[in-house]
Write an enzyme that holds these catalytic residues in place. Structure first.
Site, short mmCIF file in Angstrom:
data_model
loop_
_atom_site.label_atom_id
_atom_site.label_comp_id
_atom_site.label_asym_id
_atom_site.label_seq_id
_atom_site.Cartn_x
_atom_site.Cartn_y
_atom_site.Cartn_z
CB SER A 36 -0.94 0.01 1.21
OG SER A 36 -0.21 -0.04 2.43
CG ASP A 342 -2.84 6.30 6.59
OD1 ASP A 342 -1.68 5.93 6.85
OD2 ASP A 342 -3.48 5.82 5.63
CG HIS A 345 0.00 4.43 4.24
ND1 HIS A 345 -1.21 4.03 4.77
CD2 HIS A 345 0.50 3.36 3.57
CE1 HIS A 345 -1.44 2.77 4.42
NE2 HIS A 345 -0.42 2.34 3.71
#
Length: 367
Positions: A36, A342, A345
């Site tokens: 991700s 977040d 990340h």
């Protein structure tokens, strides 16, 4: 905001930017594999709850719209593409935008993501993409594109933080050291597989029994790739969500997790050196993400940041994906002051600095 670079590193960055100002990109292709951290939106097209295609994700991107990137704006790989001379950003391979694009030289070379897609499937998509290039430009030109292109792999963080540490069946069956060894086997297979069928009890995100044909069709070197960059693990114990979940209330970086990352990174460097020595013509660079990100976390104000313990989105302690949404209470107004967007990340501002470090370390892959 500045990033602590030595004079040589700053000079190289300046030279590279100037050299692409009046010509083609420095490399014919930039192909991205990973989790991700480098996802440009493949998860948008998968049956998964782990998505980032809704606000406030993407609010600071060039379009000011969510794209599926787990960030408020650009990823480190987006900045890397810019520094290499590409003029737009890699669309996810599974998107409609990527369908029909066949030249890796295009600035919008499709991105390949390892998230809920197995590593084997990801290489299959890459083979599919190669076939399109061959049909368009012929075998000789296609060979030059793929042997001269840079192939980046960013994986491992999710395997530990969102899998190993929270899966009691897994962390009881394997020590962190043993789990690292499993990941090293998968990484070795990704680069250069053995010509035999074997059982692998690993799928870089989900662990289960899968029988794979590990012939040439499942590895990059066998597909003609000669320039590979792989990122180390970051200081996983300092991710906001990791501190919340695993620090036992200390509100400090989790030393055990960081040590696991250091041990993994050591194995990654050794394994990569063995592969480079073994495979003729291969250029393989291990990009250290651990120290550059740790510097931002431990010395935020020196790098232009205000906050490094908490992320921008929501309370900043754990929110990611669905928990980081337009109704999340407490989301900051200026993400550029935060190292993290977040719970897992980095923010766009942090990504920009990390990309600068990647460029300095990867100079041997250019040219």
């Amino acid at each position: 905001m500045g990033f602590a670079r030595n004079a040589l590193g700053a000079f190289l960055l300046l030279v590279l930017i100037l050299s692409v100002a009046h010509g083609d990109p420095l490399v014919p292709a930039l192909c991205i594999f990973g989790d991700s951290v480098v996802d440009a939106g493949n998860n948008n097209n998968l049956a998964t709850l782990v998505k980032a295609n809704f606000p406030p994700y993407g609010r600071d991107f060039v379009t000011h719209r969510p794209t599926g990137r787990f960030c408020n704006g650009k990823l480190a790989t987006d900045f890397t593409a810019e520094y290499l001379g590409f003029t737009s950003y890699p669309p996810p391979y599974l998107s409609q935008e990527a369908q029909g694009r066949t030249s890796c030289r295009e600035p919008t070379s499709p991105q390949l993501l390892l998230r809920a897609i197995s590593l084997t499937q990801q290489v299959e998509y890459y083979k599919e993409y190669q076939a399109k290039v061959v049909r368009l430009v012929g075998k000789a030109r296609a060979h030059d594109i793929f042997s001269g292109g840079i192939h980046l792999l960013s994986a491992g963080s999710s395997d530990f933080v969102q899998n190993y540490y929270i899966n009691p069946l897994l962390n009881r069956a394997y020590s962190a050291d043993q789990f690292s060894d499993l990941l090293m086997k998968s990484y070795t297979t990704f680069v250069q597989a053995h010509n035999k069928t074997t059982d692998i009890k690993l799928n870089l995100v989900h662990v289960f029994n899968v029988k794979l044909d590990l012939g040439h069709r499942f590895n990059l070197y066998g597909l003609g790739v000669r320039k590979i960059g792989v990122t180390t693990l970051p200081p996983t114990g300092c991710l906001p969500a990791a501190i919340t979940l695993f620090s036992s209330g200390s509100n400090q970086c989790v030393a055990r997790l960081n040590q696991d990352a250091i041990n993994f990174n050591s194995k990654l460097n050794i394994t990569s050196q063995v592969l480079q020595n073994k495979l003729p013509g291969l250029k393989l660079v291990v990009f250290d993400i651990y120290q550059p990100l740790l510097n931002l976390i431990t010395k935020p104000t020196d790098n232009g940041f205000f906050e490094s313990r908490k992320a921008c989105c929501g309370t900043g302690t754990i929110e990611t994906s669905l928990l980081c949404n337009a109704r999340s209470v407490g989301t900051c107004s200026n993400a550029s002051q935060y190292v993290f967007w977040d719970g897992f990340h980095p923010s766009e501002s942090a990504n920009q600095l990390l990309a600068g470090s990647l460029l300095e370390q990867g100079i041997n892959l250019i040219g």
